[in-house]
Motif scaffolding. Structure first.
Motif, PDB file in Angstrom:
ATOM      1  N   PRO A 206       0.811  -1.227   0.000  1.00 23.66           N
ATOM      2  CA  PRO A 206       0.000   0.000   0.000  1.00 23.66           C
ATOM      3  C   PRO A 206       0.842   1.275   0.000  1.00 23.66           C
ATOM      4  N   GLU A 207       1.897   1.302   0.796  1.00 25.77           N
ATOM      5  CA  GLU A 207       2.738   2.491   0.834  1.00 25.77           C
ATOM      6  C   GLU A 207       3.470   2.678  -0.487  1.00 25.77           C
ATOM      7  N   GLY A 208       3.912   1.571  -1.084  1.00 26.58           N
ATOM      8  CA  GLY A 208       4.573   1.669  -2.383  1.00 26.58           C
ATOM      9  C   GLY A 208       3.642   2.231  -3.446  1.00 26.58           C
ATOM     10  N   GLN A 221      -6.633  -0.694  -9.528  1.00 22.81           N
ATOM     11  CA  GLN A 221      -7.647  -1.517  -8.868  1.00 22.81           C
ATOM     12  C   GLN A 221      -6.921  -2.729  -8.318  1.00 22.81           C
ATOM     13  N   VAL A 222      -7.058  -2.986  -7.010  1.00 18.61           N
ATOM     14  CA  VAL A 222      -6.222  -3.976  -6.328  1.00 18.61           C
ATOM     15  C   VAL A 222      -7.065  -5.124  -5.786  1.00 18.61           C
ATOM     16  N   THR A 223      -6.593  -6.332  -5.983  1.00 20.36           N
ATOM     17  CA  THR A 223      -7.078  -7.502  -5.243  1.00 20.36           C
ATOM     18  C   THR A 223      -5.897  -8.025  -4.445  1.00 20.36           C
ATOM     19  N   GLN A 224      -6.052  -8.130  -3.122  1.00 18.91           N
ATOM     20  CA  GLN A 224      -4.906  -8.489  -2.279  1.00 18.91           C
ATOM     21  C   GLN A 224      -5.300  -9.483  -1.208  1.00 18.91           C
ATOM     22  N   ARG A 235      -7.145  -2.265   4.572  1.00 17.26           N
ATOM     23  CA  ARG A 235      -8.369  -1.711   3.975  1.00 17.26           C
ATOM     24  C   ARG A 235      -8.476  -0.214   4.239  1.00 17.26           C
ATOM     25  N   ALA A 236      -8.155   0.198   5.455  1.00 17.30           N
ATOM     26  CA  ALA A 236      -8.222   1.628   5.796  1.00 17.30           C
ATOM     27  C   ALA A 236      -7.197   2.431   5.004  1.00 17.30           C
ATOM     28  N   THR A 237      -6.033   1.856   4.785  1.00 16.24           N
ATOM     29  CA  THR A 237      -4.987   2.553   4.028  1.00 16.24           C
ATOM     30  C   THR A 237      -5.425   2.780   2.591  1.00 16.24           C
ATOM     31  N   TYR A 238      -5.966   1.748   1.963  1.00 21.60           N
ATOM     32  CA  TYR A 238      -6.428   1.898   0.590  1.00 21.60           C
ATOM     33  C   TYR A 238      -7.589   2.897   0.497  1.00 21.60           C
ATOM     34  N   ALA A 239      -8.476   2.863   1.480  1.00 25.39           N
ATOM     35  CA  ALA A 239      -9.600   3.807   1.473  1.00 25.39           C
ATOM     36  C   ALA A 239      -9.097   5.240   1.564  1.00 25.39           C
ATOM     37  N   GLU A 240      -8.079   5.468   2.393  1.00 25.23           N
ATOM     38  CA  GLU A 240      -7.516   6.804   2.535  1.00 25.23           C
ATOM     39  C   GLU A 240      -6.876   7.272   1.225  1.00 25.23           C
ATOM     40  N   LEU A 247     -10.085  -7.080  -0.630  1.00 26.15           N
ATOM     41  CA  LEU A 247      -9.156  -7.765   0.261  1.00 26.15           C
ATOM     42  C   LEU A 247      -9.785  -9.036   0.825  1.00 26.15           C
ATOM     43  N   ALA A 248      -8.952 -10.076   0.998  1.00 28.34           N
ATOM     44  CA  ALA A 248      -9.444 -11.335   1.552  1.00 28.34           C
ATOM     45  C   ALA A 248      -8.278 -12.069   2.203  1.00 28.34           C
TER      46      ALA A 248
END
Length: 390
Positions: A206-208, A221-224, A235-240, A247-248
């Protein structure tokens, strides 16, 4: 006239061992043979595989933990070997084949004791410990790579390069086109760390992605796959960052996600690499440094040298390095498509077929119109060894 043989497939209880064994089992059963699986309790619980074969759970002691652990491990191996031999009395296998991992050892030892032909399959680019132990005695060694470390030259006469068998759902992707990608289209990223996820991917990815140029970041668009303890934070990081993310803790539909993805960030397990190359998907790979004999670092060499992937050692896997490598692959015209083609060229889609051919060539005389019955084996408490192949 129906001509059939019986095959025992023995595999350690992780996906890296079980998925190739499953693919070979499907091929053998499609040819009319009967198949039984020997594994441990972990392997027996992996969903969606070996539904049409007898599954036998045997003890498989590991030689670790000091002198007391060695004694317990040896006792478990001997118990498992003797139980396998009782199974062979009625199942009468033509060949016993090991796919690596300690749970394969008792079944192979039992076969050697009874004079049954044996084969081992090595999924990694470093010969595993169980396969090293038995290399001298088995009839054949099947490999996934042309260059396998710790495989002695004196065994070259029995080595067969077959590749690493993958599921039919992945094999079906072989003829699919790489997903269309333009400077304006959605850029689809699949991040997976194996069956248990990888915390370092949750920390770095996420930081990268936040360091990427806005022109690329807004298209992501990410699936992780994440560990359970990491998922809400990620999830919170991506939302920000306003990056759409699915995510799963476990990705059930990996073949579908591979078909969907433009780029994969993953560990370098043997099954992951086999699926990437069969499907033809470019990747950024982070070998697991604690893997036995550092085999994941060896696994990536062929694909990286071919130009189908980039590899980042975990010690250098930082957000800045990830962002740099992603930009090189995602923003240079044609780079991803070129890497996908090179990855595809590394694929060995006929691995299950070639492995089945090898087993048929080694197996003893076929059984014709033979009813299949397996006498239940007396098992220690908690272990179910009864059952018959479909």
């Amino acid at each position: 006239m129906t001509v059939t043989r019986h095959f025992v497939l023995a595999a350690g209880g992780t996906g890296g061992h079980m998925i190739p064994a499953h693919a070979v089992a499907e091929e053998l059963m499609a040819r009319g043979h009967h198949v039984a699986l020997v594994t441990d309790e972990r392997g027996a619980k992996i969903p969606g595989i070996f539904r049409d074969a007898a599954v036998h759970v045997l003890p498989a002691g590991r030689m670790q933990g000091g002198p007391l652990g060695w004694v317990r491990g040896l006792r478990g191996i001997i118990t498992g070997r003797d139980m396998a031999r009782r199974m062979y009395e009625t199942f009468r296998p033509s060949v016993v084949v090991g796919f690596g991992g300690y749970p394969a050892l008792p079944a192979l030892l039992g076969a050697l004791k009874d004079g049954i032909p044996t084969v081992v399959h090595e999924q990694n680019a470093v010969l595993g410990r169980v396969n090293r132990l038995l290399a001298r005695k088995v009839n054949a060694i099947a490999t996934a790579y042309p260059d396998v470390q710790r495989l002695k030259p004196k065994y070259d006469h029995k080595v067969h390069l077959v590749g690493n068998p993958v599921r039919e759902e992945v094999l079906a992707l072989r003829d699919e086109e790489f997903p269309a990608l333009t400077d304006e289209s959605v850029f689809r990223l699949l991040v997976t760390g194996g069956s248990q996820g990888a915390s370092i991917l949750s920390e770095v990815v996420p930081e990268g992605l936040s360091l990427l140029p806005i022109s690329l970041r807004r298209r992501l668009q990410v699936t992780q796959q994440c560990r359970a303890e990491d998922i809400e934070r990620v999830r919170a990081t991506y939302a920000e960052m306003e990056i759409p993310a699915d995510l799963a803790t476990y990705i059930n539909d990996i073949p579908e996600k591979l078909n969907w993805a433009h780029l994969v960030i993953a560990r370098a397990g043997a099954s992951t690499l086999a699926e990437l190359t069969v499907a033809g998907r470019p990747a950024i790979l982070i070998p697991l440094p604690s893997a036995m004999d550092d085999h994941q670092t060896a696994n990536v060499r062929e694909l990286v040298e071919a130009g189908g992937a980039r590899s980042i050692p975990q010690s250098r896997f930082t957000p800045v390095e990830l962002a740099k490598q992603m930009q090189k692959m995602a923003m240079e015209p044609g780079a991803l498509q070129n890497a996908a083609r090179r990855a595809w060229n590394c694929g060995r889609p006929n691995a299950a077929r070639d492995m089945a051919d090898l087993l048929e060539s080694i197996g003893t005389a076929p059984l014709m119109n033979t009813p299949v019955t397996v006498k239940p084996v007396t098992a220690p408490a908690g272990l179910d060894l009864s059952g018959a192949p479909a």
